[in-house]
Design an enzyme around this catalytic site. Structure first.
Site, PDB file in Angstrom:
ATOM      1  N   GLY A   1       0.875  -1.179   0.000  1.00  0.00           N
ATOM      2  CA  GLY A   1       0.000   0.000   0.000  1.00  0.00           C
ATOM      3  C   GLY A   1       0.895   1.206   0.000  1.00  0.00           C
ATOM      4  O   GLY A   1       1.857   1.245  -0.753  1.00  0.00           O
ATOM      5  N   GLU A   2       0.626   2.152   0.859  1.00  0.00           N
ATOM      6  CA  GLU A   2       1.470   3.340   0.966  1.00  0.00           C
ATOM      7  C   GLU A   2       1.909   3.435   2.426  1.00  0.00           C
ATOM      8  O   GLU A   2       1.080   3.642   3.316  1.00  0.00           O
ATOM      9  CB  GLU A   2       0.657   4.566   0.518  1.00  0.00           C
ATOM     10  N   SER A   3       3.209   3.256   2.654  1.00  0.00           N
ATOM     11  CA  SER A   3       3.687   3.130   4.034  1.00  0.00           C
ATOM     12  C   SER A   3       3.422   4.385   4.871  1.00  0.00           C
ATOM     13  O   SER A   3       3.123   4.284   6.060  1.00  0.00           O
ATOM     14  CB  SER A   3       5.169   2.762   4.057  1.00  0.00           C
TER      15      SER A   3
ATOM     16  N   CYS B   1       6.128  -5.350   0.618  1.00  0.00           N
ATOM     17  CA  CYS B   1       6.252  -4.028  -0.014  1.00  0.00           C
ATOM     18  C   CYS B   1       6.152  -2.908   1.024  1.00  0.00           C
ATOM     19  O   CYS B   1       7.082  -2.712   1.787  1.00  0.00           O
ATOM     20  CB  CYS B   1       5.271  -3.904  -1.159  1.00  0.00           C
TER      21      CYS B   1
ATOM     22  N   ARG C   1      12.884   3.480  -0.090  1.00  0.00           N
ATOM     23  CA  ARG C   1      11.533   3.507  -0.673  1.00  0.00           C
ATOM     24  C   ARG C   1      11.609   3.840  -2.164  1.00  0.00           C
ATOM     25  O   ARG C   1      12.461   4.619  -2.594  1.00  0.00           O
ATOM     26  CB  ARG C   1      10.654   4.551   0.045  1.00  0.00           C
TER      27      ARG C   1
ATOM     28  N   ILE D   1       5.601  -3.413  -7.400  1.00  0.00           N
ATOM     29  CA  ILE D   1       4.802  -2.196  -7.626  1.00  0.00           C
ATOM     30  C   ILE D   1       5.378  -1.079  -6.761  1.00  0.00           C
ATOM     31  O   ILE D   1       5.256  -1.112  -5.536  1.00  0.00           O
ATOM     32  CB  ILE D   1       3.317  -2.421  -7.271  1.00  0.00           C
ATOM     33  N   ARG D   2       6.036  -0.132  -7.392  1.00  0.00           N
ATOM     34  CA  ARG D   2       6.703   0.966  -6.663  1.00  0.00           C
ATOM     35  C   ARG D   2       7.439   0.410  -5.435  1.00  0.00           C
ATOM     36  O   ARG D   2       7.284   0.879  -4.306  1.00  0.00           O
ATOM     37  CB  ARG D   2       5.685   2.052  -6.275  1.00  0.00           C
TER      38      ARG D   2
ATOM     39  N   HIS E   1       4.962  -8.496  -4.356  1.00  0.00           N
ATOM     40  CA  HIS E   1       3.594  -8.836  -3.934  1.00  0.00           C
ATOM     41  C   HIS E   1       3.280 -10.300  -4.241  1.00  0.00           C
ATOM     42  O   HIS E   1       2.631 -10.589  -5.254  1.00  0.00           O
ATOM     43  CB  HIS E   1       2.592  -7.949  -4.683  1.00  0.00           C
TER      44      HIS E   1
ATOM     45  N   GLU F   1       1.103 -12.191  -3.068  1.00  0.00           N
ATOM     46  CA  GLU F   1      -0.350 -12.443  -3.056  1.00  0.00           C
ATOM     47  C   GLU F   1      -0.988 -12.210  -4.420  1.00  0.00           C
ATOM     48  O   GLU F   1      -2.131 -12.593  -4.638  1.00  0.00           O
ATOM     49  CB  GLU F   1      -1.029 -11.564  -1.986  1.00  0.00           C
TER      50      GLU F   1
HETATM   51  N1  GLN Z   1       5.933   2.884  -2.608  1.00  0.00           N
HETATM   52  C1  GLN Z   1       5.183   2.448  -1.456  1.00  0.00           C
HETATM   53  C2  GLN Z   1       5.762   3.045  -0.175  1.00  0.00           C
HETATM   54  O1  GLN Z   1       6.799   3.635  -0.199  1.00  0.00           O
HETATM   55  C3  GLN Z   1       5.144   0.947  -1.381  1.00  0.00           C
HETATM   56  C4  GLN Z   1       4.457   0.382  -2.584  1.00  0.00           C
HETATM   57  C5  GLN Z   1       3.731  -0.913  -2.373  1.00  0.00           C
HETATM   58  O2  GLN Z   1       3.466  -1.315  -1.246  1.00  0.00           O
HETATM   59  N2  GLN Z   1       3.351  -1.535  -3.462  1.00  0.00           N
HETATM   60  O3  GLN Z   1       5.191   2.935   0.851  1.00  0.00           O
END
Ligand code: GLN
Length: 192
Positions: A47-49, A78, A105, A138-139, A174, A176
């Site tokens: 997600g987004e930390s 992630c 990150r 993913i990112r 990921h 999952e």
């Molecule tokens: N870029 C996100 C972060 O820095 C992590 C991306 C992800 O969980 N797919 O939190």
């Protein structure tokens, strides 16, 4: 049968519920400290930390997760990997310091926002040696440093992407999201 909690504040927790169940354990969404202390292990999803950190504070889960991780296994994927690390850069932010790794990150940069890699041969070690693994990034963060007690199970382009230290496990990708996913099984096996 072990019950694995999935932190369900933000991010792709639903896919983890399905992955845990197909790996043969019971999954349960976790949104409160009471729910957390009722499970045997926790998964912190992607997600987004930064957003997750804010939500953890709002739900009084920061200290609860710190205490939980002192005796029970946590698997961070992630953004979850970023939260479990000892050090975070780009930029620096709070983390639980439960796994002795340093992460950057968005380490692959904006150009390589997401990619699906096939890992095999020398990419895989330990319980995954000799197999194949699809890794969806993913990112993703990059693990820049691993401590002496950290075991690297999978690497991509020579950089660790799946590691374990003691009871905890971290993936920068990921698992999952892949149909043939051995990683959740690896995490669940340690609960038996
Ligand atoms: N870029 C996100 C972060 O820095 C992590 C991306 C992800 O969980 N797919 O939190």
């Amino acid at each position: 049968m072990a019950t694995v909690g999935i932190l369900a504040l933000q991010g792709d927790f639903a896919a983890h519920v399905a992955a845990v169940e197909s790996a043969g354990a019971t999954a349960c969404e976790v949104r409160t400290a009471a729910q957390l202390f009722a499970v045997d292990a926790l998964i912190i999803p992607g997600g987004e930390s930064t957003t997750m950190l804010k939500l953890l504070e709002m739900e009084n889960l920061t200290e609860a997760i710190q205490a939980f991780g002192a005796s029970k296994p946590i698997f961070g994927t992630c953004a979850g990997a970023i939260l479990l690390a000892k050090e975070v850069i780009n930029p620096a932010q709070f983390s639980f310091n439960l796994v002795d790794i340093g992460v950057e990150r968005n380490g692959y940069g904006r150009q390589l926002d997401s990619t699906i890699a096939k890992l095999y041969g020398s990419d895989l070690a330990g319980p995954l040696a000799g197999s194949e693994l699809e890794a969806v990034f993913i990112r993703a963060p990059i693990i820049r440093r691993v401590g002496p007690n950290v075991k690297v199970i999978a690497s991509y382009k020579g950089l660790p992407v799946l590691v374990e230290e003691g009871r905890h496990m971290v993936a920068t990708f990921h698992p999952e999201l892949s149909t043939h996913n051995p990683v959740h099984k690896l995490f669940i096996e340690r609960l038996n």
